[in-house]
Design a protein around this motif. Structure first.
Motif, PDB file in Angstrom:
ATOM      1  N   ARG A   1       0.838  -1.208   0.000  1.00  0.00           N
ATOM      2  CA  ARG A   1       0.000   0.000   0.000  1.00  0.00           C
ATOM      3  C   ARG A   1       0.872   1.257   0.000  1.00  0.00           C
ATOM      4  NH1 ARG A   1      -5.451  -0.362   1.817  1.00  0.00           N
ATOM      5  NH2 ARG A   1      -5.160   1.616   2.889  1.00  0.00           N
ATOM      6  N   LEU A   2       1.971   1.211   0.739  1.00  0.00           N
ATOM      7  CA  LEU A   2       2.895   2.340   0.770  1.00  0.00           C
ATOM      8  C   LEU A   2       3.520   2.563  -0.603  1.00  0.00           C
ATOM      9  CD1 LEU A   2       4.432   4.460   2.487  1.00  0.00           C
ATOM     10  CD2 LEU A   2       6.117   2.688   2.970  1.00  0.00           C
ATOM     11  N   LEU A   3       3.967   1.503  -1.234  1.00  0.00           N
ATOM     12  CA  LEU A   3       4.592   1.612  -2.559  1.00  0.00           C
ATOM     13  C   LEU A   3       3.609   2.051  -3.641  1.00  0.00           C
ATOM     14  CD1 LEU A   3       6.896  -1.538  -2.423  1.00  0.00           C
ATOM     15  CD2 LEU A   3       7.626   0.868  -2.459  1.00  0.00           C
ATOM     16  N   GLN A   4       2.335   1.709  -3.473  1.00  0.00           N
ATOM     17  CA  GLN A   4       1.306   2.097  -4.437  1.00  0.00           C
ATOM     18  C   GLN A   4       0.837   3.537  -4.222  1.00  0.00           C
ATOM     19  OE1 GLN A   4      -1.718  -0.855  -3.823  1.00  0.00           O
ATOM     20  NE2 GLN A   4      -0.465  -2.508  -4.665  1.00  0.00           N
ATOM     21  N   GLY A   5       1.283   4.171  -3.158  1.00  0.00           N
ATOM     22  CA  GLY A   5       0.892   5.555  -2.893  1.00  0.00           C
ATOM     23  C   GLY A   5      -0.452   5.695  -2.204  1.00  0.00           C
ATOM     24  N   ILE A   6      -0.957   4.618  -1.630  1.00  0.00           N
ATOM     25  CA  ILE A   6      -2.258   4.672  -0.959  1.00  0.00           C
ATOM     26  C   ILE A   6      -2.178   5.487   0.335  1.00  0.00           C
ATOM     27  CG2 ILE A   6      -4.032   3.264   0.188  1.00  0.00           C
ATOM     28  CD1 ILE A   6      -3.452   1.126  -1.985  1.00  0.00           C
ATOM     29  N   TYR A   7      -1.057   5.395   1.018  1.00  0.00           N
ATOM     30  CA  TYR A   7      -0.873   6.196   2.236  1.00  0.00           C
ATOM     31  C   TYR A   7      -0.463   7.613   1.844  1.00  0.00           C
ATOM     32  CZ  TYR A   7      -0.892   1.771   4.792  1.00  0.00           C
ATOM     33  OH  TYR A   7      -1.236   0.561   5.319  1.00  0.00           O
ATOM     34  N   ASP A   8      -1.274   8.594   2.234  1.00  0.00           N
ATOM     35  CA  ASP A   8      -0.960   9.994   1.949  1.00  0.00           C
ATOM     36  C   ASP A   8       0.222  10.477   2.778  1.00  0.00           C
ATOM     37  OD1 ASP A   8      -3.163  10.072   0.282  1.00  0.00           O
ATOM     38  OD2 ASP A   8      -4.476  10.932   1.811  1.00  0.00           O
ATOM     39  N   THR A   9       0.241  10.032   4.017  1.00  0.00           N
ATOM     40  CA  THR A   9       1.234  10.523   4.963  1.00  0.00           C
ATOM     41  C   THR A   9       1.768   9.373   5.803  1.00  0.00           C
ATOM     42  OG1 THR A   9      -0.008  12.591   5.134  1.00  0.00           O
ATOM     43  CG2 THR A   9       1.598  12.166   6.852  1.00  0.00           C
ATOM     44  N   VAL A  10       3.046   9.467   6.130  1.00  0.00           N
ATOM     45  CA  VAL A  10       3.653   8.532   7.068  1.00  0.00           C
ATOM     46  C   VAL A  10       4.115   9.343   8.276  1.00  0.00           C
ATOM     47  CG1 VAL A  10       5.560   6.929   7.474  1.00  0.00           C
ATOM     48  CG2 VAL A  10       4.400   6.942   5.263  1.00  0.00           C
ATOM     49  N   PHE A  11       3.600   8.975   9.449  1.00  0.00           N
ATOM     50  CA  PHE A  11       4.036   9.583  10.697  1.00  0.00           C
ATOM     51  C   PHE A  11       5.105   8.697  11.304  1.00  0.00           C
ATOM     52  CE2 PHE A  11      -0.347  11.137  10.319  1.00  0.00           C
ATOM     53  CZ  PHE A  11      -0.164  12.485  10.536  1.00  0.00           C
ATOM     54  N   VAL A  12       6.189   9.292  11.745  1.00  0.00           N
ATOM     55  CA  VAL A  12       7.237   8.540  12.434  1.00  0.00           C
ATOM     56  C   VAL A  12       7.472   9.182  13.797  1.00  0.00           C
ATOM     57  CG1 VAL A  12       8.388   7.736  10.334  1.00  0.00           C
ATOM     58  CG2 VAL A  12       9.108   9.874  11.358  1.00  0.00           C
ATOM     59  N   TYR A  13       7.850   8.364  14.748  1.00  0.00           N
ATOM     60  CA  TYR A  13       8.173   8.888  16.071  1.00  0.00           C
ATOM     61  C   TYR A  13       9.191   7.993  16.746  1.00  0.00           C
ATOM     62  CZ  TYR A  13       5.020   5.363  18.131  1.00  0.00           C
ATOM     63  OH  TYR A  13       4.416   4.197  18.519  1.00  0.00           O
ATOM     64  N   ASP A  14       9.918   8.601  17.683  1.00  0.00           N
ATOM     65  CA  ASP A  14      10.815   7.840  18.535  1.00  0.00           C
ATOM     66  C   ASP A  14      10.432   8.157  19.973  1.00  0.00           C
ATOM     67  OD1 ASP A  14      11.816  10.408  18.862  1.00  0.00           O
ATOM     68  OD2 ASP A  14      13.825   9.942  18.185  1.00  0.00           O
ATOM     69  N   GLU A  15      11.367   8.094  20.889  1.00  0.00           N
ATOM     70  CA  GLU A  15      11.015   8.327  22.287  1.00  0.00           C
ATOM     71  C   GLU A  15      10.725   9.792  22.581  1.00  0.00           C
ATOM     72  OE1 GLU A  15       9.653   6.995  25.629  1.00  0.00           O
ATOM     73  OE2 GLU A  15      10.601   5.587  24.271  1.00  0.00           O
ATOM     74  N   ASN A  16      11.606  10.714  22.113  1.00  0.00           N
ATOM     75  CA  ASN A  16      11.408  12.117  22.508  1.00  0.00           C
ATOM     76  C   ASN A  16      12.105  13.151  21.627  1.00  0.00           C
ATOM     77  OD1 ASN A  16      14.026  11.674  23.241  1.00  0.00           O
ATOM     78  ND2 ASN A  16      13.713  11.911  25.422  1.00  0.00           N
ATOM     79  N   THR A  17      12.294  12.891  20.353  1.00  0.00           N
ATOM     80  CA  THR A  17      12.945  13.865  19.474  1.00  0.00           C
ATOM     81  C   THR A  17      12.012  15.047  19.216  1.00  0.00           C
ATOM     82  OG1 THR A  17      14.323  12.206  18.412  1.00  0.00           O
ATOM     83  CG2 THR A  17      13.929  14.232  17.174  1.00  0.00           C
ATOM     84  N   HIS A  18      12.526  16.258  19.484  1.00  0.00           N
ATOM     85  CA  HIS A  18      11.756  17.478  19.241  1.00  0.00           C
ATOM     86  C   HIS A  18      12.156  18.140  17.932  1.00  0.00           C
ATOM     87  CE1 HIS A  18       9.658  17.782  23.098  1.00  0.00           C
ATOM     88  NE2 HIS A  18      10.733  17.208  23.614  1.00  0.00           N
ATOM     89  N   ASP A  19      13.407  17.931  17.520  1.00  0.00           N
ATOM     90  CA  ASP A  19      13.925  18.598  16.338  1.00  0.00           C
ATOM     91  C   ASP A  19      14.871  17.645  15.610  1.00  0.00           C
ATOM     92  OD1 ASP A  19      14.885  20.344  14.450  1.00  0.00           O
ATOM     93  OD2 ASP A  19      15.607  21.838  15.880  1.00  0.00           O
TER      94      ASP A  19
END
Length: 192
Positions: A77-95
């Motif tokens: 689905r990601l490769l086909q462009g079905i996902y508009d946005t990908v959110f990523v997160y770790d423990e506490n990165t602000h910048d």
């Protein structure tokens, strides 16, 4: 070279707004924390990156898409462009600019942008800590307290510990049963 212009930070309130809309399925949430941290608590519906440190070192920080998105269906689905946005997160990165160059979140973002065309990547400012603090309803906490521990000094600690172990086993099995009845999708049929 990967252009980080397609990457921007979002506040927890913006993530909450996106998750509360009816467009479920139009985005992917990737947890860049360790497997252990992910299995203790995470954002609902997030997936965990499978990236052992030795693999990342050997590849110079590049992470194959199969390790970023282990589920074949979601990866397609990601490769086909079905996902508009990908959110990523770790423990506490602000910048991202201040993140260590060998951090998982930077490796995931750069690897995603190299492997998927026209991708909009958003990192959650403050990471999981910010989400847990500002909007705990978005989080799943899978940790159970451990009732078997007794830190009080006692002469016959061995006997006391064995007694607590028996009662704790009963309590934990009841908790497990309640959890299985509430969340049957997390347990294969043969465990029920």
């Amino acid at each position: 070279m990967v252009v980080m212009e397609n990457v921007c930070g979002v506040e927890v309130s913006e993530v909450t707004d996106v998750l509360s809309t009816d467009s479920l399925g139009d985005f992917l949430i990737i947890d860049c924390r360790s497997f252990l941290a992910f299995n203790q608590s995470r954002i609902v519906d997030s997936i965990n990156v499978h990236c052992p440190p030795i693999l990342k070192r050997r590849s110079g920080g590049f992470i194959a898409l199969e390790n970023i998105v282990p589920c074949e269906n979601k990866r397609n689905r990601l490769l086909q462009g079905i996902y508009d946005t990908v959110f990523v997160y770790d423990e506490n990165t602000h910048d991202l600019i201040k993140a260590p160059s060998d951090s998982n979140i930077l490796s995931v973002i750069t690897s995603l942008l190299k492997q998927v065309e026209k991708l909009s990547v958003r990192f959650i400012k403050g990471g999981f800590e910010a989400v847990r603090e500002e909007c705990p309803i978005l989080c799943m906490d899978l940790r159970f307290s451990h009732p078997m521990r007794d830190k009080s000094p006692h002469k016959d600690r061995g006997k006391q510990s064995r007694m607590k172990h028996t009662s704790a086993h009963t309590n934990l099995s009841q908790v497990g049963y309640n959890f299985r009845s509430l969340y049957p999708a997390y347990f294969p049929i043969f465990l029920l």
